[in-house]
Write a protein that holds these residues in place. Structure first.
Motif, mmCIF file in Angstrom:
data_model
loop_
_atom_site.group_PDB
_atom_site.id
_atom_site.type_symbol
_atom_site.label_atom_id
_atom_site.label_comp_id
_atom_site.label_asym_id
_atom_site.label_seq_id
_atom_site.Cartn_x
_atom_site.Cartn_y
_atom_site.Cartn_z
ATOM 1 N N GLU A 10 154.628 68.149 -3.886
ATOM 2 C CA GLU A 10 154.775 69.752 -3.833
ATOM 3 C C GLU A 10 154.591 70.333 -2.773
ATOM 4 O O GLU A 10 153.795 70.119 -2.067
ATOM 5 C CB GLU A 10 153.954 70.378 -4.798
ATOM 6 C CG GLU A 10 154.270 70.203 -6.341
ATOM 7 C CD GLU A 10 153.091 70.580 -7.458
ATOM 8 O OE1 GLU A 10 151.887 70.437 -6.971
ATOM 9 O OE2 GLU A 10 153.492 71.406 -8.267
ATOM 10 N N GLY A 11 155.840 70.818 -2.315
ATOM 11 C CA GLY A 11 156.139 71.802 -0.876
ATOM 12 C C GLY A 11 155.610 70.978 0.137
ATOM 13 O O GLY A 11 155.104 71.409 1.046
ATOM 14 N N LYS A 13 155.717 69.561 3.966
ATOM 15 C CA LYS A 13 156.159 69.829 4.993
ATOM 16 C C LYS A 13 155.662 68.952 5.998
ATOM 17 O O LYS A 13 154.523 68.754 6.139
ATOM 18 C CB LYS A 13 155.978 71.302 5.379
ATOM 19 C CG LYS A 13 156.668 72.257 4.275
ATOM 20 C CD LYS A 13 156.181 73.671 4.623
ATOM 21 C CE LYS A 13 156.886 74.524 3.840
ATOM 22 N NZ LYS A 13 156.474 76.214 3.992
ATOM 23 N N LYS A 30 161.280 70.721 12.406
ATOM 24 C CA LYS A 30 161.028 70.831 10.827
ATOM 25 C C LYS A 30 161.557 69.653 10.246
ATOM 26 O O LYS A 30 162.711 69.567 9.941
ATOM 27 C CB LYS A 30 161.571 72.326 10.406
ATOM 28 C CG LYS A 30 161.003 73.237 10.968
ATOM 29 C CD LYS A 30 161.344 74.453 10.376
ATOM 30 C CE LYS A 30 160.552 75.785 10.791
ATOM 31 N NZ LYS A 30 161.095 76.892 10.337
ATOM 32 N N ASP A 33 160.818 69.745 5.404
ATOM 33 C CA ASP A 33 160.737 71.195 4.944
ATOM 34 C C ASP A 33 160.721 71.446 3.663
ATOM 35 O O ASP A 33 161.726 71.772 3.095
ATOM 36 C CB ASP A 33 161.650 72.123 5.882
ATOM 37 C CG ASP A 33 161.014 73.473 6.204
ATOM 38 O OD1 ASP A 33 160.049 73.695 5.846
ATOM 39 O OD2 ASP A 33 161.715 74.428 6.736
ATOM 40 N N ASP A 34 159.506 71.552 3.107
ATOM 41 C CA ASP A 34 159.410 71.819 1.710
ATOM 42 C C ASP A 34 160.186 71.174 0.664
ATOM 43 O O ASP A 34 161.002 71.544 0.128
ATOM 44 C CB ASP A 34 160.079 73.519 1.425
ATOM 45 C CG ASP A 34 159.406 74.135 0.138
ATOM 46 O OD1 ASP A 34 158.580 73.574 -0.421
ATOM 47 O OD2 ASP A 34 159.780 75.470 -0.109
ATOM 48 N N SER A 36 159.837 69.055 -2.731
ATOM 49 C CA SER A 36 159.117 68.495 -3.981
ATOM 50 C C SER A 36 159.874 67.534 -4.969
ATOM 51 O O SER A 36 161.125 67.530 -4.919
ATOM 52 C CB SER A 36 158.921 70.053 -4.766
ATOM 53 O OG SER A 36 158.640 70.694 -3.803
ATOM 54 N N THR A 58 159.536 61.570 5.247
ATOM 55 C CA THR A 58 158.968 61.744 3.906
ATOM 56 C C THR A 58 158.245 60.322 3.366
ATOM 57 O O THR A 58 157.135 60.508 3.060
ATOM 58 C CB THR A 58 160.042 61.984 3.021
ATOM 59 O OG1 THR A 58 160.984 63.036 3.366
ATOM 60 C CG2 THR A 58 159.665 62.294 1.618
ATOM 61 N N GLU A 70 151.887 70.485 5.481
ATOM 62 C CA GLU A 70 151.674 71.383 4.401
ATOM 63 C C GLU A 70 151.944 70.537 3.279
ATOM 64 O O GLU A 70 152.929 69.665 3.253
ATOM 65 C CB GLU A 70 152.231 72.641 4.365
ATOM 66 C CG GLU A 70 151.507 74.006 4.311
ATOM 67 C CD GLU A 70 152.325 75.277 4.351
ATOM 68 O OE1 GLU A 70 152.885 75.555 3.267
ATOM 69 O OE2 GLU A 70 152.435 75.589 5.315
ATOM 70 N N GLY A 71 151.334 70.905 2.113
ATOM 71 C CA GLY A 71 151.945 70.372 0.861
ATOM 72 C C GLY A 71 151.001 69.401 0.160
ATOM 73 O O GLY A 71 149.943 68.926 0.676
ATOM 74 N N GLN A 232 165.359 68.994 3.875
ATOM 75 C CA GLN A 232 165.436 69.490 2.219
ATOM 76 C C GLN A 232 166.151 68.789 1.338
ATOM 77 O O GLN A 232 167.059 68.371 1.595
ATOM 78 C CB GLN A 232 165.801 71.108 2.421
ATOM 79 C CG GLN A 232 164.804 72.087 3.355
ATOM 80 C CD GLN A 232 165.241 73.495 3.269
ATOM 81 O OE1 GLN A 232 166.488 73.691 2.925
ATOM 82 N NE2 GLN A 232 164.407 74.337 3.393
ATOM 83 N N GLU A 305 167.405 78.648 -3.943
ATOM 84 C CA GLU A 305 166.285 78.159 -4.793
ATOM 85 C C GLU A 305 166.651 76.731 -5.090
ATOM 86 O O GLU A 305 168.001 76.495 -5.498
ATOM 87 C CB GLU A 305 165.944 78.990 -5.942
ATOM 88 C CG GLU A 305 164.585 78.322 -6.583
ATOM 89 C CD GLU A 305 164.621 79.345 -7.851
ATOM 90 O OE1 GLU A 305 163.793 78.930 -8.677
ATOM 91 O OE2 GLU A 305 165.371 80.178 -8.202
#
Lengths: 320, 279
Positions: A10-11, A13, A30, A33-34, A36, A58, A70-71, A232, A305
């Motif tokens: 989840e999320g 980064k 980045k 970046d975010d 999920s 990733t 983050e995440g 992303q 989104e």
């Protein structure tokens, strides 16, 4: 197929700080970046994208070879980001990695036997048991047992990758992250390795996270596929669904680039113009808008989104 | 091991180096039995004797037999070479590997330390250490060992840095192999080649450093048969009695040469990637 989630991201980064030289401003790349995603037990989730889109990063984040900015990453319900070093060492056996370049991922000074044995040593397995396990693994990946005293340089690329696979399987992991395992191999060998991976999955029930840049390879092996662009996730769907009904313009462009082995086939090829923008200064709004054939004003300002359009089909695009 | 021997055997030059090294070792061990004269015995009536049947390599200014002194000198040279190079190899490799593997402040601290040592001229640094420790053969070996440590540290560091981010190291980490084991099993064996070459070179430097320090009165006592002392003393008579300096010089050259070619061959033999190529 079981629907239980083995991995839930989840999320996620990962930002890298890059220095542009002495006394200059540092910029932030980045890389991821975010992102999920979830991986279900026993399935193969493919991740595709161009070079530099963050797919390998990733994979390394999920292995905790890199620390995320983050995440959260939950493996069987536990947050792996919170594991201490010793805990991580104990749990490593549950998730293993297959690396891209089989020429660089094997220590040139270790014999095949020693290479495959190494993960077994980390859990303190007895010598006799270890030898048996190595024989079994060599048999599983199709390397004659008599080759166990040889060094990596005596093998071909495909054979080396088989050794790399045997090493990843040694601890009977639940999740295997395969980082472009066939990208460095000849096309004729690629199919062999992919079939091997699928056979092993059938036999031992592994879950794969399969990272690749080749859509046809991913289509063949994956149950579900995620498409990444500039750090992303753009689209994620069941493999067949994604290939038959791609929704995101980027996915459509990628799919149209796959050559079709039929001289009469009429297929419209979508050619993307321009280069992938630099990840240290990604475009505003939708990251793809600079190259998107259907981009509007809204795409330049609002980040779309990542939402579920159909059952299990996620896409990040305003125009869908 | 038999594999290594097989590889080495194919290399003629390395084999000749190995052969001479073995002769040197045999000389050192059997010195008391094969030396024709006592290396300390002075003979006032046989001073500056030219090479002859009685004295194959002549005698020096005190009438001592040069051949006997060279044979005994091999003991000192080998001892100094092995112990001081061994010391700098172990110490330097340890510093270099730890510095490169852990990086950040560990690397900064250890690298600055070696830089400081590097900034002094070799002999000067050895002199300072000898002055602190006091003159003796043991202290000389410690001093030479410390002086050459930074070279090994720097080579080891560079070598480790170049392979530290290799995929196979990352693979080992992903399997949960401990740092210590990664350094021992993956990093060390793959960074050995340049260090082995440096061992052979340092061997030569160590023999020369011993000579220089002994000449300055900081090593072994002047009457001890050491190649360095013989060379230094002999150079005063170069014009009238060339053999006093030339033969120890040849001995040093041969020893240094054999260690060098042997090291070269060893490096090739240790590299499994070169295995099936003829040399």
């Amino acid at each position: 197929m079981a629907t239980e989630e083995i991995l839930k991201v989840e999320g996620l980064k990962k930002y890298f700080e890059v220095s542009n030289g002495f006394l200059r401003k540092k910029s932030i790349v980045k890389a991821v970046d975010d992102v999920s995603l979830t991986v279900k037990r026993g399935e193969t989730l493919g991740i595709v994208g161009e070079s530099g889109c963050g797919k390998s990063t990733t994979g390394r984040l999920l292995m905790r070879l890199l620390d995320a900015t983050e995440g959260t990453v939950h493996f069987e319900g536990e947050n792996i980001m919170e594991w201490s070093r010793s805990e991580l060492k104990k749990r490593r056996r549950d998730f293993q990695m297959i690396f891209q370049d089989p020429f660089a991922s094997l220590n040139p000074r270790m014999k095949v036997e020693e290479i495959i044995e190494e993960p077994l040593l980390t859990i303190g397995m007895e010598k006799k048991e270890r030898k048996e396990r190595v024989s079994q693994l060599l048999q599983d990946v199709g390397i004659p047992e008599s080759y166990k005293g040889r060094f990596p340089h005596e093998f071909s690329g495909g054979q080396r990758q088989r050794i790399g696979i045997a090493r990843a399987l040694a601890l009977k992991p639940k999740l295997i992250i395969a980082d472009e395992p066939v990208a460095a191999l000849d096309v004729s060998i690629q199919a062999q390795i992919i079939n091997l991976l699928m056979d092993l999955q059938k036999e031992y029930g592994f879950t794969y996270l399969f990272i690749a840049h080749d859509l046809s390879v991913v289509q063949y092996i994956s149950d579900r596929v995620g498409v990444m662009y500039l750090g992303q996730m753009m689209e994620l769907a069941e493999s067949d669904e994604l290939y038959e009904h791609p929704l995101h313009p980027y996915t459509q462009a990628l799919l149209s680039a796959i050559p079709v082995p039929d001289i009469h086939a009429k297929k419209e090829k979508i050619t993307l113009t321009g280069e992938v923008p630099s990840p240290d200064n990604p475009p505003s709004g939708c990251r793809f808008h600079t190259r998107c054939p259907i981009a509007t004003e809204r795409c330049k300002q609002e980040v779309p989104e990542f939402r579920e359009i159909k059952n299990g089909h996620y896409v990040a695009c305003h125009e869908v | 091991m038999s594999d290594l021997w097989y590889q080495l055997k194919k290399n003629k030059i390395a084999m000749s180096g190995l052969f001479m090294t073995i002769i040197l070792i045999i000389l050192a061990i059997t010195a008391p039995w094969i030396a024709p004269y006592d290396p300390y015995e002075m003979a006032p009536d046989a001073r500056f004797a030219e090479p002859s049947l009685a004295h194959f390599l002549g005698t020096d200014q005190f009438g001592r037999d040069i051949l006997s002194r060279i044979i005994y000198g091999s003991r000192i040279s080998l001892q100094v070479g092995i112990i001081s190079v061994g010391l700098s190899f172990v110490l330097g490799t340890l510093i270099g590997v730890v510095a490169a593997y852990y990086g950040k402040w560990v690397d900064a601290a250890l690298s600055r330390l070696t830089d400081v040592m590097f900034s002094f001229p070799d002999i000067l640094l050895a002199l300072v250490i000898m002055a602190i420790l006091g003159p003796s053969l043991t202290n000389l070996m410690i001093a030479v060992g410390i002086v050459y440590t930074p070279i090994f540290a720097r080579i080891a560091r560079g070598s480790v840095l170049s392979i530290k981010n290799s995929l196979f190291i990352e693979a080992a980490r992903s399997m949960g192999v401990s740092n210590l084991k990664i350094m021992w099993k993956h990093i060390l064996p793959n960074s050995m080649a340049p260090l082995i070459v440096q061992v052979t070179l340092s061997f030569a430097f160590a023999i020369l450093a011993e000579a220089a320090l002994s000449f300055l009165g900081l090593g072994v006592s002047p009457d001890t048969p050491s190649w360095g002392i013989m060379l230094s003393e002999g150079k005063s008579w170069m014009e009238s009695a060339w053999w006093i300096a030339v033969f120890p010089g040849i001995a040093i050259t041969l020893a240094v040469f054999s260690f060098n070619v042997m090291g070269d061959g060893l490096r090739d033999a240790l590299d499994p990637r070169l295995k099936n190529e003829s040399s």
